[in-house]
Design a protein around this motif. Structure first.
Motif, PDB file in Angstrom:
ATOM      1  N   UNK A 156      72.234  73.826  26.672  1.00 33.61           N
ATOM      2  CA  UNK A 156      72.456  73.638  25.249  1.00 33.61           C
ATOM      3  C   UNK A 156      73.113  74.863  24.633  1.00 33.61           C
ATOM      4  N   UNK A 157      73.705  74.691  23.463  1.00 34.05           N
ATOM      5  CA  UNK A 157      74.395  75.790  22.784  1.00 34.05           C
ATOM      6  C   UNK A 157      73.382  76.536  21.912  1.00 34.05           C
ATOM      7  N   UNK A 158      73.305  77.860  22.121  1.00 29.80           N
ATOM      8  CA  UNK A 158      72.253  78.640  21.489  1.00 29.80           C
ATOM      9  C   UNK A 158      72.632  80.122  21.582  1.00 29.80           C
ATOM     10  N   UNK A 159      72.198  80.902  20.613  1.00 30.53           N
ATOM     11  CA  UNK A 159      72.387  82.351  20.661  1.00 30.53           C
ATOM     12  C   UNK A 159      71.196  83.004  19.976  1.00 30.53           C
ATOM     13  N   UNK A 160      70.117  83.193  20.737  1.00 30.47           N
ATOM     14  CA  UNK A 160      68.868  83.693  20.161  1.00 30.47           C
ATOM     15  C   UNK A 160      68.985  85.155  19.759  1.00 30.47           C
ATOM     16  N   UNK A 161      69.738  85.937  20.498  1.00 33.17           N
ATOM     17  CA  UNK A 161      69.769  87.376  20.269  1.00 33.17           C
ATOM     18  C   UNK A 161      70.382  87.767  18.931  1.00 33.17           C
ATOM     19  N   UNK A 162      71.523  87.162  18.574  1.00 26.86           N
ATOM     20  CA  UNK A 162      72.172  87.590  17.323  1.00 26.86           C
ATOM     21  C   UNK A 162      72.699  86.447  16.465  1.00 26.86           C
ATOM     22  N   UNK A 163      72.586  85.194  16.919  1.00 24.59           N
ATOM     23  CA  UNK A 163      72.964  84.060  16.087  1.00 24.59           C
ATOM     24  C   UNK A 163      74.442  83.947  15.793  1.00 24.59           C
ATOM     25  N   UNK A 164      75.313  84.558  16.592  1.00 24.32           N
ATOM     26  CA  UNK A 164      76.751  84.460  16.352  1.00 24.32           C
ATOM     27  C   UNK A 164      77.237  83.058  16.718  1.00 24.32           C
ATOM     28  N   UNK A 165      77.976  82.430  15.797  1.00 18.75           N
ATOM     29  CA  UNK A 165      78.351  81.027  15.968  1.00 18.75           C
ATOM     30  C   UNK A 165      79.594  80.853  16.823  1.00 18.75           C
ATOM     31  N   UNK A 166      80.136  81.929  17.354  1.00 16.43           N
ATOM     32  CA  UNK A 166      81.317  81.804  18.216  1.00 16.43           C
ATOM     33  C   UNK A 166      81.018  80.952  19.449  1.00 16.43           C
ATOM     34  N   UNK A 167      79.751  80.840  19.823  1.00 11.93           N
ATOM     35  CA  UNK A 167      79.400  80.006  20.978  1.00 11.93           C
ATOM     36  C   UNK A 167      79.701  78.542  20.705  1.00 11.93           C
ATOM     37  N   UNK A 168      79.765  78.148  19.453  1.00 12.90           N
ATOM     38  CA  UNK A 168      80.038  76.747  19.124  1.00 12.90           C
ATOM     39  C   UNK A 168      81.462  76.356  19.451  1.00 12.90           C
ATOM     40  N   UNK A 169      82.374  77.304  19.424  1.00 14.29           N
ATOM     41  CA  UNK A 169      83.791  76.975  19.617  1.00 14.29           C
ATOM     42  C   UNK A 169      84.122  76.723  21.082  1.00 14.29           C
ATOM     43  N   UNK A 170      83.141  76.854  21.972  1.00 14.08           N
ATOM     44  CA  UNK A 170      83.408  76.563  23.385  1.00 14.08           C
ATOM     45  C   UNK A 170      83.675  75.097  23.619  1.00 14.08           C
ATOM     46  N   UNK A 171      83.310  74.257  22.680  1.00 21.19           N
ATOM     47  CA  UNK A 171      83.564  72.823  22.791  1.00 21.19           C
ATOM     48  C   UNK A 171      84.535  72.419  21.695  1.00 21.19           C
ATOM     49  N   UNK A 172      85.579  71.680  22.069  1.00 17.90           N
ATOM     50  CA  UNK A 172      86.557  71.252  21.074  1.00 17.90           C
ATOM     51  C   UNK A 172      85.905  70.404  19.996  1.00 17.90           C
ATOM     52  N   UNK A 173      84.948  69.568  20.402  1.00 15.95           N
ATOM     53  CA  UNK A 173      84.249  68.717  19.440  1.00 15.95           C
ATOM     54  C   UNK A 173      83.475  69.568  18.450  1.00 15.95           C
ATOM     55  N   UNK A 174      82.798  70.612  18.957  1.00 18.44           N
ATOM     56  CA  UNK A 174      82.041  71.490  18.077  1.00 18.44           C
ATOM     57  C   UNK A 174      82.989  72.260  17.158  1.00 18.44           C
ATOM     58  N   UNK A 175      84.151  72.632  17.708  1.00 19.44           N
ATOM     59  CA  UNK A 175      85.110  73.386  16.913  1.00 19.44           C
ATOM     60  C   UNK A 175      85.561  72.572  15.703  1.00 19.44           C
ATOM     61  N   UNK A 176      85.802  71.279  15.940  1.00 22.72           N
ATOM     62  CA  UNK A 176      86.201  70.421  14.828  1.00 22.72           C
ATOM     63  C   UNK A 176      85.096  70.314  13.795  1.00 22.72           C
TER      64      UNK A 176
END
Length: 642
Positions: free
Chosen positions: A496-516
């Protein structure tokens, strides 16, 4: 026919309001809860309870709750499945006056051990759970002195270790002779020497298992006691950690018979050593066990004389280092062998030289410091009274510790131990009527059971639906329980997409669907609400707060203005509508790199023809918790029909 409802605030003099918030986090600050919610569910008592105790075995669906004159068995999955066991006060042959407040429920040997105050004559019962569709039943009762206190206000703790019951509770009705003992079981009763502690308040006891070294297993006892140093600069109370060996059976007949031969104690400190500033009032303790005993961790909650609370973290490895190597306070001779406090198979065979040090010098010179040493892990102005800690495996396969802290005002704060400082995920208001009396964590089911005087609340720790609007909001929550998947923000699964350490949302852009979904110039499309407002009247716009870590602004015709916070809303106040006040408004929230439009409004000019006006006196139901304002005459609501 269309209907418009306008709320106008009419003030004497200038239009000016100052909002004084008393019970909501301040916007834009990361040292407060990010999300605030309420949870009003739970099992409600018919009569308020002065004291409650919970037994909850995470291997079962059954929960037992003790109150005044009863024990209730609840099904955690079905709040309607309830069974009540009356436990009225009993004498030796007849009923007597006085309440029977249940103070102990422990799984002991072949049944549940239930003990209560029994009208100041402590009594215990055996409660057998239903087996093979047989009816639950309470059988024999026996004297509970030394297991249950005489009144629920007296200090007491209890713990079951294999086939033995340990307890700290007064032996006398006036609360005296309070000490930690092995009170029942197969090993035999053992107690403390009367000089070892001074006016103690016992907080917790924990058995730390050593699978490969059972003989050296110990029980750690956490308490605070009166300071023997009465100088003006000394703190009146000292927090302690003590330990005894599980195999300890007391000394020989001529010395320390039936008294611990392994009891040692050390000062437990939490604060700022370099400034000699300490939180000295130990409030609660939670032990997170590990398969390897050296990695077992102790989370301790402290309060201070300056109205702050702190959490300090200790490792059992560091505690053992002090107990195994520190000098003995006041003892200046050569340390005898075996070293005082050592676990041996036959404690009755220990030499007198070793026993003498235990009896006369049980305190260690060295202090037990926290793992961070220079400062507590977490400091807050909240008055926390209970702590529990859960371990969660996140989507990155890393383990994170979640602190669950209960305030004296019925709230639970969820805090993740990640990165250089704690991150406060959320605040949940469970009760506005009473403070937390007891708290139990079910790590397997990811639930927290909280007891109040009016109810029992069962809190779901995986409230992922609170961050389900987008991948960005799911990630910003930094909640190890939740990750973004194709199904939305759901309980964490690997991948799953998650960033517990610092909450940076750049991890969301790894998926084109999430990017949209999170892009669109990083602003989400929202529906625009249209209001028709007459010239010259005051008006305000409201925007819901969905993250207290975000900064909120109002944008209108290229101009930005800050929001005025009122509880869970941001307001934009217009003293009197003029031509430049009409047009489009957007409430914008910005948190880290994520910006979104929360609400949109369009204000149009409306010509009043035949308004129907009714005056409503100001009440907190209309605008709750306004700290102070210039003299308020009325809140006027105009309902216009056309």
């Amino acid at each position: 026919m269309r209907r418009f409802a306008f709320i106008y605030i009419c003030l004497a003099g200038d239009f000016y309001i100052a909002f004084g918030l008393t019970d909501a986090p301040t916007l834009g600050r990361t040292d407060t809860p990010r999300l605030v919610s309420k949870d009003s569910g739970g099992f409600e008592f018919q009569v308020h309870q002065n004291h409650t105790v919970i037994f909850y075995d995470d291997s079962s669906e059954e929960m037992y709750v003790g109150g005044t004159d009863f024990v209730i068995k609840l099904d955690v999955n079905d709040s309607n499945n309830i069974k009540k066991f009356p436990l009225k006060t009993i004498g030796h042959q007849q009923y007597q006056e006085g309440e029977n407040v249940i103070t102990v429920i422990e799984k002991f040997q072949d049944s549940l051990l239930v003990c209560g105050t029994n009208g100041r004559k402590p009594q215990c019962w055996k409660l057998f759970s239903s087996v093979n569709n047989q009816t639950d039943e309470i059988t024999e009762s026996y004297d509970g002195t030394g297991i249950s206190p005489f009144t629920y206000t007296q200090n007491s703790i209890s713990i079951v270790v294999e086939e033995d019951l340990y307890a700290a509770t007064p032996l006398n009705s006036d609360g005296s002779s309070l000490q930690f003992r092995r009170k029942a079981g197969i090993t035999g009763d053992v107690w403390m020497h009367h000089k070892w502690v001074s006016e103690p308040t016992f907080i917790s006891a924990s058995w730390v298992k050593r699978k490969e070294d059972r003989e050296n297993e110990k029980i750690y006892v956490f308490f605070r006691e009166k300071n023997s140093d009465h100088s003006p600069e000394a703190d009146p109370w000292i927090s302690r950690v003590a330990r005894v060996c599980k195999v300890d059976e007391g000394g020989p007949k001529r010395f320390l018979q039936n008294i611990w031969t392994s009891f040692l104690k050390a000062r437990l400190v939490c604060g700022f050593p370099h400034e000699s500033l300490y939180f000295n009032h130990l409030q609660d303790v939670y032990v997170v066990h590990d398969d390897h005993w050296l990695n077992t961790t102790v989370y301790a909650l402290f309060t201070s004389s300056w109205n702050s609370t702190a959490v300090c973290i200790y490792s059992v490895e560091m505690i053992e280092e002090i107990f195994e190597n520190s000098a003995f306070k006041g003892f200046n001779k050569e340390i005898p062998k075996p070293r005082p406090g050592t676990c041996v198979k036959n404690s009755k065979s220990l030499p007198l030289s070793t026993l003498s040090v235990v009896r006369d010098y049980p305190e260690l010179t060295s202090w037990v410091h926290s793992t961070r040493y220079t400062a507590p892990f977490y400091i807050s102005s909240n008055n926390y009274i209970k702590i529990a800690v859960d371990r969660v495996q996140a989507a990155d396969k890393q383990m994170y510790n979640i602190l669950l802290l209960a305030t004296d005002s019925g709230k639970i704060h969820k805090i993740v131990e990640a990165g250089p400082k704690p991150f406060i995920i959320s605040e949940t208001q469970l009760s506005s009527n009473s403070t937390v009396q007891t708290m139990k964590l079910d790590s397997k089911k990811k639930t927290l059971v909280v007891g109040f005087s009016d109810k029992i609340s069962i809190v779901d720790l995986q409230r992922c639906q609170d961050y389900n609007n987008s991948c960005a909001e799911c990630v910003l929550a930094q909640d190890p329980y939740c990750a973004w998947t194709k199904f939305g923000c759901t309980p964490t699964v690997l991948g799953g997409i998650q960033n517990v350490m610092d909450g940076q949302i750049s991890v969301c852009s790894t998926s084109e669907e999430e990017h949209r979904q999170v892009s669109r110039t990083k602003r989400e499309t929202t529906l625009r609400t249209v209001h028709s407002v007459a010239l010259g009247v005051p008006f305000y716009l409201s925007c819901p707060i969905d993250s207290y870590h975000a900064a909120y602004t109002w944008e209108h015709d290229g101009q930005s203005s800050p929001c005025l916070q009122m509880q869970s809303n941001c307001l934009h106040l217009i003293p009197a509508m003029s031509n430049e006040n009409y047009g489009n408004y957007e409430c914008i929230s910005k948190e880290k790199d994520y910006t979104k439009v929360v609400t949109q409004y369009q204000l149009k000019q409306y010509q009043l023809t035949k308004p129907m006006i009714r005056t409503i006196n100001y009440s907190s139901a209309v605008i709750p918790q306004i700290g102070w304002l210039t003299p308020l005459l009325a809140v006027v609501v105009l309902e216009v029909f056309s």
